[in-house]
Scaffold this active site. Structure first.
Site, PDB file in Angstrom:
ATOM      1  N   SER A 182       0.800  -1.221   0.000  1.00 35.53           N
ATOM      2  CA  SER A 182       0.000   0.000   0.000  1.00 35.53           C
ATOM      3  C   SER A 182       0.835   1.273   0.000  1.00 35.53           C
ATOM      4  O   SER A 182       0.304   2.355  -0.199  1.00 35.53           O
ATOM      5  CB  SER A 182      -0.955  -0.006   1.190  1.00 35.53           C
ATOM      6  OG  SER A 182      -0.272   0.209   2.379  1.00 35.53           O
ATOM      7  N   LYS A 196      -6.442   3.798   8.711  1.00 35.55           N
ATOM      8  CA  LYS A 196      -5.451   4.721   8.147  1.00 35.55           C
ATOM      9  C   LYS A 196      -6.002   6.155   8.119  1.00 35.55           C
ATOM     10  O   LYS A 196      -5.285   7.105   8.437  1.00 35.55           O
ATOM     11  CB  LYS A 196      -5.097   4.291   6.719  1.00 35.55           C
ATOM     12  CG  LYS A 196      -4.264   3.026   6.625  1.00 35.55           C
ATOM     13  CD  LYS A 196      -4.101   2.626   5.159  1.00 35.55           C
ATOM     14  CE  LYS A 196      -3.228   1.390   5.021  1.00 35.55           C
ATOM     15  NZ  LYS A 196      -3.187   0.917   3.608  1.00 35.55           N
TER      16      LYS A 196
HETATM   17 CA   LIG Z   1      -1.604  -3.123   2.473  1.00 33.51          CA
END
Ligand SMILES: [Ca+2]
Ligand SMILES: [Ca+2]
Ligand SMILES: [Ca+2]
Ligand SMILES: [Ca+2]
Ligand SMILES: [Ca+2]
Ligand SMILES: [Ca+2]
Ligand SMILES: [Ca+2]
Ligand SMILES: [Ca+2]
Ligand SMILES: [Ca+2]
Ligand SMILES: [Ca+2]
Ligand SMILES: [Ca+2]
Ligand SMILES: [Ca+2]
Lengths: 220, 220, 220, 220, 220, 220
Positions: free
Chosen positions: D99, D142
């Site tokens: 990511s 996040k």
């Molecule tokens: Ca990830």
């Protein structure tokens, strides 16, 4: 897979083939060390399922030869322009230990000088970087195996003499023993004066004249 | 995944394809060795999930070819200016052992010389650095598999003759056996004299004239 | 993370993007193979958590392309002056097996030739070094996944035809199958004749004139 | 060790510093990606205890930049004459997952172009070799962490929009979201048009005139 | 083996020796970082049983110095023509963690500039690629050990100030603390303006005149 | 295999052979360090089953010698044009720990200067990069072994003096102890002023005149 068989001795006119006495997973055994040179850049290849200690023995033997190339009459350029491959059949049998040190060194010395190896000769002993020969173990089993295989002469470290004296002499009456302390003594016994019948011809790229002439040899 | 199938034989006009008899996880099996050359710097690539012993066999076979290039009519520059890739399908089946040694060597010799490989031929045997052929195991299972696959001739080490004599002869009446002791004998049997229909043309960078002329071949 | 989604097909004017059918830890799945070239020295980079067998497939595919560069109209200098990167999203999903072989080869052939890849096409099959296509497993699951994803044509090894015939035909009535035995057949089907809209322009350092002129192409 | 702290934002005039949202052993977290160039030979160094998947993401991002250097106005010689180091503090915290792909790519694009990065911006998303942005997991955690840290804008894959819509909007009312599908869109949002105050001056060895002039750009 | 002893401080006229406060298997400890340069090709050697995180810290510190060589007055050619070795005695004690980052960076800066290091100074802190100093743990134990060893000044990250305030002030009344946020502040405190008594003289091969003159510095 | 035997001392006219006192799996023991130089490119080879800590000691000792080559009268070109091999017999006995540091350094200094090593001398001590000698463990056992082997003088770190004072003096009345703090003191004691009888002659390729003349030595 048997490691060794007698008729292989017939080929005594090829450089680089030497009979060793080393440890394998099934105890002390006779085995053949083969060396081969081909044009390259000086890389060393070891094959035959060699363990770490055996690989270090090969590297130590090669360093000894490089450091004493002049004494042995080896043109130093071979080390830079030829690849050395050492193989020990049978390729599937794991092998280790330092006792093949003098055998690998003799094999290398033969291939680099193209000198013949004394036939019906076997040897076992550790080699050090300065050319000492150290005693190794398993002498009795190795000698009996050598005898069965038709070996006639054996090179051993002088410190292994006591191991020979403990063997029933009737078993080894056909064997001659050469006790040594240094690599120089090994090579004097193992290498015959003459080269093999069709010695390899070494080819080197011609170095630039201007550079070679200016190359100066000076005492340090 | 099946390792082999009969119609693959139709392609007998490609250099470097040789039928081997080697061990896999499911026992002795027929498999194809493929070699390929492409312009490069002389690197060797092995693929097909080969184990350590099999990789060492390939390296030993290549060293033998390099050391005997002149005898085989191979221009030494190919080793420096072409990369060799050896692949053994099926790519997911792990393979190991030394018995593919002579097959890999024959595959390499074919690709470097562009000579045709005898059709309907299979082989099994370990190769040593000086060109000896050593016997291998699993002969009975390998031969029966070869027979089922339509193989007509088989190269074996002469020391494996006794394994053939123990097989019921009705199973192998259609097979011709070639017993050998050296790599030279393997190649004489396995490689046909002529090249494949469209032989690969090797290209080398022209070396500097001045350098090549001065390059001297001298006996050591 | 989903491996694939339909609208990605819209981008059919980029070279090097090919749809594969391969194994992942969650079974047969559709995935995209991406190839990219950038100026360099010919290194190969593989990413996307590929296993050993898949990496060997990629190397085998690249060797095939190098050995047949002339037939495919690829300027050999690209292999020396451009780095090839093959990536298979999603980057965190481990992938392995040989069945992406022909897909990776097609991706490489497209990026090196800058030719377009036929849209709505997927494929699965192992590749060998001499360009044979071998059958692979998991066909039923792969085909159903392809159908769901909007794939219209599929390339398979002819030996996988029997696996297709065992599937309920109502599930696959919208799919066209191309059965092949060789890489040549794969590329004839998968690559369109024309290049992508903005083909990459390859730049090579001009080799020294004197050297190139003297470079001689001679039959071996 | 805390991974991030607010006042670090004050330094928005250094190229190559980008805020990412990635997984660590303690869940989704904010972290800083740092890129640095120094004269060298084009090696890539990654530090900060990055896992395999994260390293592959960095390599994929770099390949994308190399393949699209012209579009981004990057002089290709930088890739050959400068070493790139990417570090992600804190150095003792293991980090992995794909990511951070677009964050690392943005960091690299900034350092190679010396363009400023939009302040108070964070991002998360996987990158593919052809420049697609893929969705990633852990979005809710996040985003909440980004909000606490003072982030004002966030770049996400358009396929992650549904994850944002599931978050209680009162928590994210101060955040602006940019949904993207391609790397081009990421860079348009993340990189400001101007360079940093004291842009790095790139120095290249002058290539031999004769060689450069003869260098020909030709369509393939 | 004791890691440190007081009289070692007498040698304050050697460049590259800096006192750190880092973690070892027996907790926070004082240790010495030694840097050495010798003519070579720019390789970095790390010894003293350093763990992965500590190695990455060293690499990050070196990248920072390379990227800021001009600011620090370091001739960039040193990085290409000298090998850097960093050793941390005692050689048998495993060491890890990022807290030696600023100490290693200061050691490198001293050896590259040949500037003297402030005597009776110790430091601890993580370094990032853009020159930030991050707080580290174990402060209390490290400070008490520094006090016992005769240290008079300590450099810490400003975020570690709170850890100092929690220590009984009678234990640390002889210590002066320097709180910093950046590497620039570390070096201003740690490096004295003058060089060591016998500074190393750096020798570079003269680059070809023609080439250097044509080397152009241009803004990107 | 015994590690050591007395008559080996007779060979005191070979450079690079030094007697160490180090740890092995069977406790403190006497062992011989052998160094060898051969023409090459400056690679370092270590053999004799050395552990990681011992290898780092060797590398640290070599870095020290390189950084102080001028002080020791070593022509720097040897480091670039000769390969160094250090071997410690017996090759099958694993060895580790830092206590052979000063022995390996002395062996290297002897081989690079071709100076003789003082006979009947042994030593033990860790070496640091800046030339400090650190104390080591196992002193009592090592000293008793040295005494039995006929050693007459021993070099130790001054911090190991207390370990000697705890030994029953009747056991060590024939031994002379040299307590040192620096490598300089070790070499002053261990190396005799003269070279060995047949010193190695170092050969270097002549560097291009034009280049060497322009090579400028300038203070940094
Ligand atoms: Ca990830
Ligand atoms: Ca001699
Ligand atoms: Ca042994
Ligand atoms: Ca022959
Ligand atoms: Ca076998
Ligand atoms: Ca073809
Ligand atoms: Ca598969
Ligand atoms: Ca684009
Ligand atoms: Ca600065
Ligand atoms: Ca720490
Ligand atoms: Ca000194
Ligand atoms: Ca010790």
């Amino acid at each position: 897979a048997e490691l060794f068989d007698k008729e292989l001795y017939a080929d005594d006119d090829i450089a680089g083939i030497v009979t060793g006495l080393a440890w394998t997973q099934v105890g002390g055994e006779i085995l053949l060390i083969e060396s081969s040179l081909s044009r390259g850049k000086g890389t060393l290849t070891l094959s035959g399922q060699l363990g770490d200690v055996m690989k270090e023995s090969a590297i130590t033997a090669l360093s000894y030869l490089k450091a004493h190339a002049d004494d042995l009459g080896i043109d130093y350029r071979i080390f830079n322009h030829y690849d050395l491959h050492i193989h020990i059949p049978a390729g599937a049998v794991p092998k280790d230990g330092p006792s093949a040190g003098i055998t690998m060194l003799t094999s290398m010395a033969s291939i680099y000088t193209q000198r013949r190896v004394r036939p019906y000769l076997a040897m076992t002993g550790e080699v050090t970087l300065r050319g000492k020969v150290l005693p190794v173990g398993g002498i009795k089993e190795k000698i009996l195996a050598a005898n069965r295989a038709g070996i006639k002469e054996v090179i051993l470290c002088s410190k292994n003499r006591k191991d020979i004296e403990e063997i029933n002499q009737t078993y080894i009456k056909d064997l001659t023993f050469h006790y040594v302390d240094t690599v120089d003594q090994v090579l004097e016994t193992a290498l015959l004066p003459g080269q093999v019948g069709k010695p390899m011809k070494f080819i080197f790229p011609e170095e630039r004249d201007s550079q070679r002439e200016r190359e100066v040899e000076r005492a340090y």
